[in-house]
Scaffold this motif. Sequence first.
Motif, PDB file in Angstrom:
ATOM      1  N   PHE A   1       4.411   3.968   6.323  1.00 31.87           N
ATOM      2  CA  PHE A   1       5.112   3.498   5.126  1.00 31.87           C
ATOM      3  C   PHE A   1       4.255   2.733   4.230  1.00 31.87           C
ATOM      4  N   ILE A   2       3.137   2.369   5.029  1.00 26.80           N
ATOM      5  CA  ILE A   2       2.256   1.203   4.341  1.00 26.80           C
ATOM      6  C   ILE A   2       0.965   1.717   4.446  1.00 26.80           C
ATOM      7  N   ASP A   3       0.119   1.558   3.260  1.00 29.20           N
ATOM      8  CA  ASP A   3      -1.056   2.160   3.358  1.00 29.20           C
ATOM      9  C   ASP A   3      -2.029   1.329   4.000  1.00 29.20           C
ATOM     10  N   GLU A   4      -3.322   1.895   4.408  1.00 32.09           N
ATOM     11  CA  GLU A   4      -4.394   1.385   5.509  1.00 32.09           C
ATOM     12  C   GLU A   4      -4.776  -0.068   4.940  1.00 32.09           C
ATOM     13  N   THR A   5      -4.858  -0.286   3.652  1.00 31.59           N
ATOM     14  CA  THR A   5      -5.409  -1.559   3.147  1.00 31.59           C
ATOM     15  C   THR A   5      -4.405  -2.636   3.309  1.00 31.59           C
ATOM     16  N   SER A   6      -3.242  -2.305   2.986  1.00 33.76           N
ATOM     17  CA  SER A   6      -1.860  -3.212   3.272  1.00 33.76           C
ATOM     18  C   SER A   6      -1.700  -3.549   4.742  1.00 33.76           C
ATOM     19  N   SER A   7      -2.088  -2.453   5.580  1.00 32.33           N
ATOM     20  CA  SER A   7      -1.961  -2.543   7.097  1.00 32.33           C
ATOM     21  C   SER A   7      -2.876  -3.776   7.523  1.00 32.33           C
ATOM     22  N   GLU A   8      -4.178  -3.514   6.927  1.00 32.20           N
ATOM     23  CA  GLU A   8      -5.224  -4.380   7.377  1.00 32.20           C
ATOM     24  C   GLU A   8      -4.804  -5.956   7.026  1.00 32.20           C
ATOM     25  N   ILE A   9      -4.501  -6.035   5.760  1.00 30.95           N
ATOM     26  CA  ILE A   9      -3.839  -7.397   5.350  1.00 30.95           C
ATOM     27  C   ILE A   9      -2.884  -8.076   6.084  1.00 30.95           C
ATOM     28  N   LEU A  10      -1.932  -7.440   6.576  1.00 31.57           N
ATOM     29  CA  LEU A  10      -0.832  -7.520   7.522  1.00 31.57           C
ATOM     30  C   LEU A  10      -1.270  -7.974   8.854  1.00 31.57           C
TER      31      LEU A  10
END
Length: 186
Positions: free
Chosen positions: A30-39
Amino acid sequence: METFSSKDLALQAQKKILSRMASKSMVNMFIDETSSEILDELYRVSKEYTKNKSESQKVIKNLIKIAVKIGVLFRHNRFSPEELVLAQDFKSKLHNGAMTAISFYEVEFTFEKDVLPDILMECKNLLLRLVEKHLTPKSHGRIQHVFNHFADPEMLCQLYDPKGSLWPHLQKICHGLNKLIDEGKL
C-alpha cells in the motif's frame, strides 16, 4: 425501514481487515518504497528516543493503519466536498511541515523548537475533522497518539542536534521527504 447497505458493509470490512494487516510486508503493498523507508527511520528515531521498542512499533503501526483507512475512504469517494477541502488543507499543511523539516535540516542554526510541533498539531486537528464522521473513536485515538508522539519538542530537539545520535536518521528522513516532494507525492 432498515438501512442496510452492502457497500457500507464491504467498506467497513475492508477497513477492519486492513487495520489488522498493518505489518511491514503489507505496508509494501500500500505504501511506496520511499515512504516505507521514511517510516523505518521514524521507527528508529522513536525507538532510540523512547528506548521502548513496543511503543515505537505501536506508533508506526497506528500511523500505517490511519493512512490505509483514509486511503480506503478516499478511494471509495466517502468524503463530501467540504471534507475534500479539509483533505486539501491537510495535504498542504503536511507539505508545509515537510518543507519546514527539510529546511531546518539543511540550514544550520534555523531549527526552532516550537515550529514543527505547532504544524503537526494543526495537521492532527485537520485530520481529525476530516475523519470525524468516518472513523471510530479508537481510530481518532490512533491519530492523537501518532501526532502527539512525533510533536514531542524534546524528541525533535534531539533529532535536530547535528552532534546527536538521531541526526543520521534525520538525514535519511529528509532525503526521503525531498524525494516525495520531487515526485509530487507530498
